[in-house]
Motif scaffolding. Structure first.
Motif, short mmCIF file in Angstrom:
data_model
loop_
_atom_site.label_atom_id
_atom_site.label_comp_id
_atom_site.label_asym_id
_atom_site.label_seq_id
_atom_site.Cartn_x
_atom_site.Cartn_y
_atom_site.Cartn_z
N ALA A 251 0.81 -1.21 0.00
CA ALA A 251 0.00 0.00 0.00
C ALA A 251 0.85 1.27 0.00
N HIS A 252 2.01 1.23 0.65
CA HIS A 252 2.77 2.48 0.85
C HIS A 252 4.17 2.42 0.26
N GLY A 253 4.63 1.24 -0.14
CA GLY A 253 5.97 1.14 -0.68
C GLY A 253 5.97 1.11 -2.20
N GLN A 254 7.14 0.83 -2.74
CA GLN A 254 7.33 0.75 -4.19
C GLN A 254 7.69 -0.68 -4.56
N GLN A 255 7.18 -1.10 -5.70
CA GLN A 255 7.46 -2.46 -6.15
C GLN A 255 8.80 -2.51 -6.89
N PRO A 256 9.44 -3.67 -6.92
CA PRO A 256 8.95 -4.97 -6.42
C PRO A 256 9.04 -5.09 -4.90
N VAL A 257 8.17 -5.97 -4.36
CA VAL A 257 8.13 -6.26 -2.93
C VAL A 257 8.63 -7.68 -2.73
N VAL A 258 9.52 -7.86 -1.75
CA VAL A 258 10.14 -9.16 -1.48
C VAL A 258 9.70 -9.62 -0.08
N VAL A 259 9.22 -10.86 0.00
CA VAL A 259 8.88 -11.49 1.29
C VAL A 259 9.93 -12.55 1.57
N GLY A 260 10.48 -12.55 2.78
CA GLY A 260 11.53 -13.51 3.07
C GLY A 260 11.60 -13.90 4.53
N ALA A 261 12.42 -14.92 4.79
CA ALA A 261 12.71 -15.40 6.15
C ALA A 261 14.20 -15.72 6.20
N SER A 262 14.82 -15.45 7.35
CA SER A 262 16.25 -15.67 7.47
C SER A 262 16.63 -15.79 8.94
N VAL A 263 17.87 -16.21 9.16
CA VAL A 263 18.45 -16.26 10.50
C VAL A 263 19.53 -15.20 10.58
N GLU A 264 19.38 -14.27 11.52
CA GLU A 264 20.33 -13.17 11.67
C GLU A 264 20.69 -13.03 13.14
N ASP A 265 21.99 -13.16 13.42
CA ASP A 265 22.50 -13.02 14.79
C ASP A 265 21.74 -13.94 15.75
N GLN A 266 21.57 -15.21 15.34
CA GLN A 266 20.90 -16.24 16.14
C GLN A 266 19.45 -15.88 16.45
N HIS A 267 18.83 -15.09 15.59
CA HIS A 267 17.41 -14.77 15.70
C HIS A 267 16.72 -15.15 14.38
N ALA A 268 15.46 -15.59 14.49
CA ALA A 268 14.65 -15.88 13.32
C ALA A 268 13.93 -14.61 12.89
N VAL A 269 13.98 -14.31 11.59
CA VAL A 269 13.44 -13.04 11.08
C VAL A 269 12.46 -13.33 9.95
N LEU A 270 11.27 -12.76 10.06
CA LEU A 270 10.28 -12.74 8.99
C LEU A 270 10.19 -11.29 8.50
N TRP A 271 10.52 -11.05 7.22
CA TRP A 271 10.65 -9.67 6.77
C TRP A 271 9.98 -9.46 5.42
N VAL A 272 9.65 -8.18 5.20
CA VAL A 272 9.08 -7.72 3.92
C VAL A 272 9.85 -6.46 3.52
N ARG A 273 10.35 -6.44 2.27
CA ARG A 273 11.14 -5.30 1.79
C ARG A 273 10.53 -4.78 0.48
N ASP A 274 10.37 -3.46 0.42
CA ASP A 274 9.94 -2.85 -0.84
C ASP A 274 11.09 -2.00 -1.38
N ALA A 275 10.95 -1.57 -2.64
CA ALA A 275 12.04 -0.86 -3.31
C ALA A 275 12.03 0.63 -3.06
N GLY A 276 11.10 1.11 -2.23
CA GLY A 276 11.00 2.54 -1.99
C GLY A 276 11.96 3.02 -0.92
N PRO A 277 12.05 4.35 -0.78
CA PRO A 277 12.96 4.92 0.23
C PRO A 277 12.44 4.80 1.65
N GLY A 278 11.13 4.52 1.81
CA GLY A 278 10.57 4.43 3.15
C GLY A 278 10.17 5.77 3.70
N PRO A 279 9.48 5.78 4.81
CA PRO A 279 9.05 7.04 5.40
C PRO A 279 10.21 7.78 6.08
N ALA A 280 9.93 8.97 6.52
CA ALA A 280 10.93 9.77 7.22
C ALA A 280 11.24 9.15 8.59
#
Length: 463
Positions: free
Chosen positions: A372-401
């Motif tokens: 709704a608020h970001g720019q495409q393409p949008v990526v949905v992913g899961a990963s392990v970072e610093d011994q933590h489980a992460v569910l994330w969504v990334r868009d190609a936009g600059p993001g809010p202030a």
């Protein structure tokens, strides 16, 4: 009419058990005392019998080839120590002929036991129970040879009286001690249960909405366990009540404006004479209706998430499956047919202990917010970072202030760019899920765009 049985108090239960223990102990002690008293009385009066028999046996002498008896007074003085009992004595020669003694219709016949010089036995004396002793004295003289039997008996009334007195003398102090112990037990039990009464008074005097923890520093260790469980329950209940109040307040607050707008747009469409103006009013009405539907879906989703995170048991969940499900959700193509969506998941499992439904709702809100608020393409992913489980969504936009990022996750947080389709609830659901499962929400800008992530402890790290 159905009678309601009052529950038995804890004091009466404990006192009942104490009384039962005392009664059983009293029965055992009474039986032991009666047995020991009976043995003591038997031994005492058996000594009297054997003493009288010895005195009579020693008074036997042989004269002109026949045994004669000079009954000693001492023998009857011994037997006179039981004045209420009847006595019996008999002296018989080798042929069983009575030399002296009491001549009964049914003479006392001692059991025959060869070689026994002193023998006690029980029989009756004129129909009453009696105790007897037989003493055999052997004579070997020139003109007389053979045994002479002396039998002395006595009824058992004095024995029974002595036994009763011994039992009463032993049991009366014990009965008084038992009564004192019951009274002391009542005082001790009441004192031990006084913290429970204090807790009851505290709960009774509390306001119905007061769910603050109860103090545990001045109660016994056993009650601390119960109070700890009660306080944890009250804390969970307080969270549920707080969530319910927020839901009711949010629903009433947020529905007021869309409903009023729908009414205004409906009245405008009905009053608009021009077809083109009526079409514009109906379009606005449709947009408001869709916005209201989205708001209701978000409120219901938030209520379900809050309820499930507190009541549903944690199970191992692979975040890769969550990412795959939200990327392939059926309504995505209908709502945004031209959306460019990608999936980025590793080969190894990304496992957490959580509720799969709550994680899916959080992931959907992250994705819907990015679409709704970001720019495409949008990526949905899961990963392990610093011994933590992460569910994330990334868009190609600059993001809010940065100032806006700091407020993301607050309920109904919207800015001027959000538009009327935004409810401001989506990221608050993500924050509630993160807090429920010991995680956090991270918003970050990077070279690849703006990423919103739900960070949770890995399953092996959760105790």
């Amino acid at each position: 009419m159905i009678s309601v049985r009052r529950p038995q108090s804890l004091v009466s239960r404990v006192l009942g058990l104490v009384l039962l223990i005392l009664v059983l102990g009293g029965v055992l002690v009474a039986g032991s005392t009666w047995f020991n008293g009976r043995q003591a009385a038997r031994q005492a009066y058996d000594r009297i019998l054997i003493g009288a028999a010895i005195d009579i046996a020693e008074s036997i002498r042989v004269q002109d080839g026949a045994p004669i008896v000079d009954l000693p007074v001492s023998a009857f003085q011994l037997l006179a120590q039981a004045p209420d009992d009847r006595i019996y004595y008999a002296v018989a020669g080798p042929d069983g002929q009575l030399i002296t003694g009491v001549d009964l219709e049914n003479p006392i016949a001692p059991p025959v036991r060869g070689g026994v010089r002193v023998q006690f036995f029980d029989d009756t004396l004129d129909g009453d129970p009696a105790r007897f002793v037989r003493l055999t004295r052997l004579f070997v003289e020139r003109n007389f040879s053979g045994p002479v039997d002396v039998v002395v008996g006595q009824t058992t009334q004095a024995r029974a009286t002595m036994t009763r007195d011994l039992v009463l003398d032993a049991l009366l102090p014990m009965a008084l001690a038992g009564l004192a112990l019951i009274a002391l037990s009542f005082v001790v039990i009441r004192s031990a249960l006084s913290p429970l009464e204090a807790l009851v008074d505290d709960l009774t005097a509390r306001d119905p909405y007061d769910l603050t923890p109860m103090p545990t520093d001045r109660v016994p260790q056993e009650l601390q366990v119960m109070l700890g469980a009660m306080n944890r329950f009250m804390q969970r209940l307080d969270g549920q009540v707080h969530a319910m109040r927020n839901l009711i307040s949010d629903t009433a607050h947020q529905l007021r404006t869309p409903v009023a707008a729908i009414r205004v747009h409906t009245e405008t469409a009905m009053a608009e004479p021009d077809a083109q103006g009526r079409s514009r009013a109906l379009d606005r009405l449709l947009n408001r209706t869709r916005s209201l539907g989205t708001l209701l879906d978000q409120l219901l989703s938030r209520a379900l998430v809050i309820h499930r995170t507190d009541s549903t048991p944690r199970t191992p969940v692979d975040l890769r499956e969550i990412a795959l499900e939200i990327a392939e959700q059926d309504d995505l193509a209908t709502l945004m047919p031209g959306a460019e969506l990608r999936l980025d998941i590793p080969e190894d499992p990304v496992t957490v202990l959580a509720d799969a439904f709550s994680l899916r709702e959080a992931g959907r809100n992250l994705l819907n917010n990015a679409l709704a608020h970001g720019q495409q393409p949008v990526v949905v992913g899961a990963s392990v970072e610093d011994q933590h489980a992460v569910l994330w969504v990334r868009d190609a936009g600059p993001g809010p202030a940065e100032a806006v990022i700091g407020k993301l996750g607050d309920r109904f947080n919207r800015d001027a760019n959000s538009g009327e389709h935004s409810t401001g609830i989506g990221l608050s659901i993500v924050g509630s899920v993160a807090a429920a499962f010991g995680g956090r929400v991270d918003m970050s800008k990077g070279d690849n765009g703006f990423r919103a992530a739900l960070i949770l402890p890995q399953a092996e790290d959760v105790e």
